[in-house]
Design a protein around this motif. Structure first.
Motif, PDB file in Angstrom:
ATOM      1  N   GLU A  60       0.836  -1.212   0.000  1.00  0.00           N
ATOM      2  CA  GLU A  60       0.000   0.000   0.000  1.00  0.00           C
ATOM      3  C   GLU A  60       0.868   1.257   0.000  1.00  0.00           C
ATOM      4  O   GLU A  60       0.592   2.214  -0.716  1.00  0.00           O
ATOM      5  CB  GLU A  60      -0.914   0.023   1.233  1.00  0.00           C
ATOM      6  N   PHE A  61       1.921   1.244   0.818  1.00  0.00           N
ATOM      7  CA  PHE A  61       2.762   2.428   0.933  1.00  0.00           C
ATOM      8  C   PHE A  61       3.500   2.728  -0.371  1.00  0.00           C
ATOM      9  O   PHE A  61       3.560   3.873  -0.819  1.00  0.00           O
ATOM     10  CB  PHE A  61       3.774   2.271   2.074  1.00  0.00           C
ATOM     11  N   PHE A  62       4.073   1.690  -0.988  1.00  0.00           N
ATOM     12  CA  PHE A  62       4.933   1.903  -2.156  1.00  0.00           C
ATOM     13  C   PHE A  62       4.171   1.973  -3.477  1.00  0.00           C
ATOM     14  O   PHE A  62       4.736   2.385  -4.492  1.00  0.00           O
ATOM     15  CB  PHE A  62       6.003   0.807  -2.244  1.00  0.00           C
ATOM     16  N   ARG A  63       2.896   1.570  -3.477  1.00  0.00           N
ATOM     17  CA  ARG A  63       2.152   1.412  -4.745  1.00  0.00           C
ATOM     18  C   ARG A  63       2.297   2.615  -5.680  1.00  0.00           C
ATOM     19  O   ARG A  63       2.746   2.491  -6.808  1.00  0.00           O
ATOM     20  CB  ARG A  63       0.670   1.153  -4.446  1.00  0.00           C
ATOM     21  N   ASP A  64       1.938   3.795  -5.207  1.00  0.00           N
ATOM     22  CA  ASP A  64       1.970   4.983  -6.070  1.00  0.00           C
ATOM     23  C   ASP A  64       3.388   5.490  -6.315  1.00  0.00           C
ATOM     24  O   ASP A  64       3.664   6.110  -7.340  1.00  0.00           O
ATOM     25  CB  ASP A  64       1.119   6.104  -5.473  1.00  0.00           C
ATOM     26  N   LEU A  65       4.284   5.215  -5.359  1.00  0.00           N
ATOM     27  CA  LEU A  65       5.668   5.685  -5.490  1.00  0.00           C
ATOM     28  C   LEU A  65       6.411   4.927  -6.591  1.00  0.00           C
ATOM     29  O   LEU A  65       7.332   5.454  -7.218  1.00  0.00           O
ATOM     30  CB  LEU A  65       6.408   5.516  -4.163  1.00  0.00           C
ATOM     31  N   GLU A  66       6.019   3.674  -6.818  1.00  0.00           N
ATOM     32  CA  GLU A  66       6.705   2.826  -7.797  1.00  0.00           C
ATOM     33  C   GLU A  66       6.179   3.007  -9.212  1.00  0.00           C
ATOM     34  O   GLU A  66       6.782   2.538 -10.163  1.00  0.00           O
ATOM     35  CB  GLU A  66       6.515   1.344  -7.419  1.00  0.00           C
ATOM     36  N   ARG A  67       5.033   3.647  -9.311  1.00  0.00           N
ATOM     37  CA  ARG A  67       4.392   3.813 -10.621  1.00  0.00           C
ATOM     38  C   ARG A  67       4.966   5.015 -11.344  1.00  0.00           C
ATOM     39  O   ARG A  67       5.258   6.023 -10.735  1.00  0.00           O
ATOM     40  CB  ARG A  67       2.897   4.097 -10.420  1.00  0.00           C
ATOM     41  N   CYS A  68       5.100   4.894 -12.665  1.00  0.00           N
ATOM     42  CA  CYS A  68       5.347   6.108 -13.446  1.00  0.00           C
ATOM     43  C   CYS A  68       4.733   5.940 -14.819  1.00  0.00           C
ATOM     44  O   CYS A  68       4.707   4.840 -15.376  1.00  0.00           O
ATOM     45  CB  CYS A  68       6.819   6.482 -13.492  1.00  0.00           C
ATOM     46  N   ALA A  69       4.234   7.022 -15.327  1.00  0.00           N
ATOM     47  CA  ALA A  69       3.538   7.011 -16.614  1.00  0.00           C
ATOM     48  C   ALA A  69       4.522   6.810 -17.754  1.00  0.00           C
ATOM     49  O   ALA A  69       5.718   7.056 -17.605  1.00  0.00           O
ATOM     50  CB  ALA A  69       2.770   8.315 -16.791  1.00  0.00           C
ATOM     51  N   GLU A  70       3.999   6.353 -18.879  1.00  0.00           N
ATOM     52  CA  GLU A  70       4.814   6.189 -20.093  1.00  0.00           C
ATOM     53  C   GLU A  70       5.519   7.502 -20.443  1.00  0.00           C
ATOM     54  O   GLU A  70       6.636   7.505 -20.951  1.00  0.00           O
ATOM     55  CB  GLU A  70       3.918   5.783 -21.270  1.00  0.00           C
ATOM     56  N   SER A  71       4.824   8.607 -20.167  1.00  0.00           N
ATOM     57  CA  SER A  71       5.341   9.929 -20.542  1.00  0.00           C
ATOM     58  C   SER A  71       6.318  10.507 -19.508  1.00  0.00           C
ATOM     59  O   SER A  71       6.760  11.635 -19.639  1.00  0.00           O
ATOM     60  CB  SER A  71       4.170  10.889 -20.710  1.00  0.00           C
ATOM     61  N   SER A  72       6.645   9.723 -18.474  1.00  0.00           N
ATOM     62  CA  SER A  72       7.532  10.223 -17.420  1.00  0.00           C
ATOM     63  C   SER A  72       8.908  10.580 -17.958  1.00  0.00           C
ATOM     64  O   SER A  72       9.399   9.949 -18.893  1.00  0.00           O
ATOM     65  CB  SER A  72       7.719   9.164 -16.331  1.00  0.00           C
ATOM     66  N   SER A  73       9.517  11.542 -17.284  1.00  0.00           N
ATOM     67  CA  SER A  73      10.892  11.908 -17.630  1.00  0.00           C
ATOM     68  C   SER A  73      11.831  10.798 -17.147  1.00  0.00           C
ATOM     69  O   SER A  73      11.464  10.000 -16.283  1.00  0.00           O
ATOM     70  CB  SER A  73      11.265  13.218 -16.934  1.00  0.00           C
ATOM     71  N   PRO A  74      13.060  10.760 -17.658  1.00  0.00           N
ATOM     72  CA  PRO A  74      14.048   9.782 -17.166  1.00  0.00           C
ATOM     73  C   PRO A  74      14.263   9.893 -15.659  1.00  0.00           C
ATOM     74  O   PRO A  74      14.444   8.881 -14.982  1.00  0.00           O
ATOM     75  CB  PRO A  74      15.326  10.149 -17.930  1.00  0.00           C
ATOM     76  N   GLU A  75      14.202  11.122 -15.137  1.00  0.00           N
ATOM     77  CA  GLU A  75      14.373  11.328 -13.690  1.00  0.00           C
ATOM     78  C   GLU A  75      13.246  10.652 -12.917  1.00  0.00           C
ATOM     79  O   GLU A  75      13.476  10.002 -11.901  1.00  0.00           O
ATOM     80  CB  GLU A  75      14.396  12.826 -13.345  1.00  0.00           C
ATOM     81  N   GLU A  76      12.016  10.833 -13.398  1.00  0.00           N
ATOM     82  CA  GLU A  76      10.862  10.230 -12.727  1.00  0.00           C
ATOM     83  C   GLU A  76      10.922   8.705 -12.806  1.00  0.00           C
ATOM     84  O   GLU A  76      10.579   8.012 -11.848  1.00  0.00           O
ATOM     85  CB  GLU A  76       9.559  10.743 -13.355  1.00  0.00           C
ATOM     86  N   GLN A  77      11.359   8.192 -13.943  1.00  0.00           N
ATOM     87  CA  GLN A  77      11.494   6.741 -14.093  1.00  0.00           C
ATOM     88  C   GLN A  77      12.559   6.187 -13.149  1.00  0.00           C
ATOM     89  O   GLN A  77      12.380   5.134 -12.542  1.00  0.00           O
ATOM     90  CB  GLN A  77      11.814   6.391 -15.551  1.00  0.00           C
ATOM     91  N   GLU A  78      13.650   6.928 -13.014  1.00  0.00           N
ATOM     92  CA  GLU A  78      14.728   6.504 -12.126  1.00  0.00           C
ATOM     93  C   GLU A  78      14.256   6.519 -10.671  1.00  0.00           C
ATOM     94  O   GLU A  78      14.575   5.621  -9.887  1.00  0.00           O
ATOM     95  CB  GLU A  78      15.950   7.419 -12.283  1.00  0.00           C
ATOM     96  N   GLU A  79      13.481   7.543 -10.318  1.00  0.00           N
ATOM     97  CA  GLU A  79      12.959   7.643  -8.960  1.00  0.00           C
ATOM     98  C   GLU A  79      12.019   6.475  -8.644  1.00  0.00           C
ATOM     99  O   GLU A  79      12.111   5.859  -7.578  1.00  0.00           O
ATOM    100  CB  GLU A  79      12.225   8.972  -8.787  1.00  0.00           C
ATOM    101  N   ALA A  80      11.138   6.140  -9.584  1.00  0.00           N
ATOM    102  CA  ALA A  80      10.225   5.007  -9.400  1.00  0.00           C
ATOM    103  C   ALA A  80      11.007   3.708  -9.212  1.00  0.00           C
ATOM    104  O   ALA A  80      10.681   2.881  -8.358  1.00  0.00           O
ATOM    105  CB  ALA A  80       9.277   4.897 -10.588  1.00  0.00           C
TER     106      ALA A  80
END
Length: 130
Positions: A60-80
């Protein structure tokens, strides 16, 4: 000692990560001398004993933190990806790991589990929810 190395691993994996909310907050390593309870974490958070307290599973805690959209930046993908790694570490290296949320509006978040030696270790952060 192995006690420190587990904390050091979690600290390294969370370094530079921010818990997103209205105020993005970093994670700080924590260790407890006893199992986490509502009473203990309310006190450690400096909150009254009737303060709101809830427990979330790691999923439950990590669910949204691990997700990233197809359109995410490389930084957002790395963070996920880093949140996925952190989730895996908590799930596989610590017993009984859960997320504890204490308070309202300014919510203290404690991610805690027990290492092989029986110490309670993890991370603390905060989210702002208005």
């Amino acid at each position: 000692s192995p006690f420190l190395s587990m904390l050091e691993l979690i600290t390294a994996e969370s370094l530079g990560l921010l818990l997103p909310s209205e105020t993005d907050a970093p994670f700080a390593p924590v260790s407890l001398l006893q199992a986490p309870t509502a009473e203990l974490l309310r006190e450690a958070s400096g909150l009254p004993q009737d303060a709101r307290y809830e427990v979330l599973s790691l999923e439950e805690f990590f669910r949204d933190l691990e997700r990233c959209a197809e359109s995410s930046s490389p930084e957002e993908q790395e963070e996920a990806e880093r949140f996925r790694n952190l989730h895996t570490t908590f799930r596989t290296r610590l017993q009984g790991a859960q997320a504890h949320r204490v308070g309202q509006v300014q919510v203290d978040v404690w991610l805690l589990g027990q290492d092989r030696e029986g110490h309670w270790v993890g991370l603390r952060s905060r989210v702002t929810e208005t």
